[in-house]
Design a protein around this motif. Structure first.
Motif, short mmCIF file in Angstrom:
data_model
loop_
_atom_site.label_atom_id
_atom_site.label_comp_id
_atom_site.label_asym_id
_atom_site.label_seq_id
_atom_site.Cartn_x
_atom_site.Cartn_y
_atom_site.Cartn_z
N GLN A 138 -15.27 -6.61 -40.38
CA GLN A 138 -13.86 -6.99 -40.26
C GLN A 138 -13.39 -6.86 -38.81
N LEU A 139 -13.77 -5.76 -38.18
CA LEU A 139 -13.41 -5.56 -36.77
C LEU A 139 -13.98 -6.68 -35.89
N GLY A 140 -15.17 -7.10 -36.25
CA GLY A 140 -15.86 -8.11 -35.45
C GLY A 140 -15.15 -9.44 -35.35
N VAL A 141 -14.31 -9.75 -36.34
CA VAL A 141 -13.62 -11.05 -36.32
C VAL A 141 -12.22 -10.96 -35.72
N MET A 142 -11.80 -9.76 -35.36
CA MET A 142 -10.47 -9.63 -34.77
C MET A 142 -10.47 -10.25 -33.37
N THR A 143 -9.43 -11.00 -33.09
CA THR A 143 -9.35 -11.70 -31.81
C THR A 143 -8.87 -10.78 -30.70
N ALA A 144 -9.01 -11.27 -29.48
CA ALA A 144 -8.54 -10.50 -28.33
C ALA A 144 -7.03 -10.27 -28.42
N THR A 145 -6.32 -11.26 -28.95
CA THR A 145 -4.87 -11.13 -29.11
C THR A 145 -4.53 -10.02 -30.09
N GLN A 146 -5.29 -9.94 -31.18
CA GLN A 146 -5.04 -8.89 -32.18
C GLN A 146 -5.35 -7.51 -31.60
N ILE A 147 -6.48 -7.38 -30.92
CA ILE A 147 -6.85 -6.10 -30.32
C ILE A 147 -5.84 -5.70 -29.25
N GLY A 148 -5.39 -6.67 -28.48
CA GLY A 148 -4.42 -6.40 -27.43
C GLY A 148 -3.08 -5.94 -27.96
N ALA A 149 -2.83 -6.18 -29.25
CA ALA A 149 -1.56 -5.79 -29.86
C ALA A 149 -1.54 -4.33 -30.28
N LEU A 150 -2.70 -3.68 -30.28
CA LEU A 150 -2.77 -2.28 -30.70
C LEU A 150 -2.00 -1.40 -29.72
N THR A 151 -1.19 -0.52 -30.27
CA THR A 151 -0.37 0.37 -29.44
C THR A 151 -1.18 1.60 -29.01
N ALA A 152 -0.62 2.37 -28.11
CA ALA A 152 -1.27 3.59 -27.66
C ALA A 152 -1.49 4.55 -28.84
N THR A 153 -0.52 4.62 -29.74
CA THR A 153 -0.65 5.49 -30.92
C THR A 153 -1.81 5.03 -31.80
N GLN A 154 -1.95 3.73 -31.96
CA GLN A 154 -3.04 3.20 -32.78
C GLN A 154 -4.38 3.43 -32.10
#
Length: 288
Positions: A138-154
């Motif tokens: 599941q992690l493997g299909v996450m886009t750069a945009t999705q990963i870039g949306a992760l906050t510092a807390t996450q």
């Protein structure tokens, strides 16, 4: 009259209390046209128990607007079978606040296609348990945009296993402002992942994070990454780590970085590395 006999035009007239008073049997008697006739306010008025009792056919008939009206409690009541009936567009219409209601098990049960359609706002709202429930595929299909949306807390909540499962493209997509929150930064990464870190990401790392490189992994850093290190952070490197720097890496040190090194670290660089220093580097040492 039996609610099952109500026309789609009459359904919107039902009040919240009337809807909540319906037994699950009576609610299940609604056909798809009646279900789709429910207003946003009526959808929000349904109890979690009622939502959980709805058939997959009824859930499948809901519009994007109706799906968007569901609360986190209602979303949390959906079964994996009900979730599977949602189209990609409908899944993406779940509000960021509501998506936090999904159980870790349901998150883990989402298909790769479903993970791929989550919006940046939805990803940015995922909880600790939800993020760490994601499987490698599941992690493997996450886009750069999705990963870039992760906050510092996450980012701080990511386990070492989760970090090691990220692709190099995903590693490079992490917001540099979130990097200081990473609890397992470099020791959890492969050589390719470390090499994928951008100058901005390296530059935002704290001394304690750089220290997790150990001595054997210092050589993984490119000269541009070394030059991008924060001067205060690089001054926190151990003597053993400084000693492990290659001539090329030592040459990449900026005057500001060199000026921040203590006498033990400078000694650890060795005479050979001193020969690579520029005049500005030498001047920075002389000013200490």
């Amino acid at each position: 009259a039996d609610v099952g006999e109500l026309t789609p035009t009459q359904v919107p007239a039902l009040t919240g209390p009337q809807l909540r008073a319906l037994t699950t049997t009576k609610l299940n008697a609604f056909d798809t046209t009646q279900t789709r006739a429910l207003t946003v306010g009526q959808i929000s008025a349904l109890t979690a128990t009622q939502i959980a009792s709805m058939s997959t056919t009824q859930i499948d008939s809901l519009s994007q607007t109706q799906i968007a009206a569901l609360t986190s409690t209602q979303i949390g009541a959906l079964s994996s079978a009900q979730l599977a009936t949602l189209s990609n567009t409908e899944l993406a219409s779940i509000s960021p606040a509501a998506i936090t209601g999904l159980s870790a098990a349901n998150i883990a049960g989402l298909s790769q296609e479903q993970i791929g359609v989550l919006t940046a706002a939805q990803v940015g709202a995922l909880t600790f348990d939800q993020l760490n429930a994601l499987k490698p595929d599941q992690l493997g299909v996450m886009t750069a945009t999705q990963i870039g949306a992760l906050t510092a807390t996450q980012i701080a909540s990511l386990s070492a296993g989760t970090i090691s499962a990220l692709t190099t493209t995903q590693i490079a997509a992490i917001d540099p402002k979130a990097i200081p929150a990473l609890h397992h930064p470099l020791r959890a990464m492969t050589q390719d992942q470390v090499g994928a870190l951008t100058s901005a990401q390296i530059g935002s790392m704290k001394a304690i994070q750089l220290a997790t490189l150990g001595t054997d992994r210092v050589a993984w850093l490119t000269t541009s990454q070394v030059a991008a290190m924060d001067a205060k952070a690089i001054s926190g490197l151990t003597v053993a780590q400084v000693s492990a720097l290659t001539a090329g890496q030592a040459e990449a040190l900026t005057p500001t970085q060199v000026a921040g090194l203590n006498s033990a670290q400078l000694s650890a660089l060795g005479a050979n590395n001193f020969r690579t220093f520029s005049a500005d580097d030498i001047a920075a040492i002389s000013e200490q």
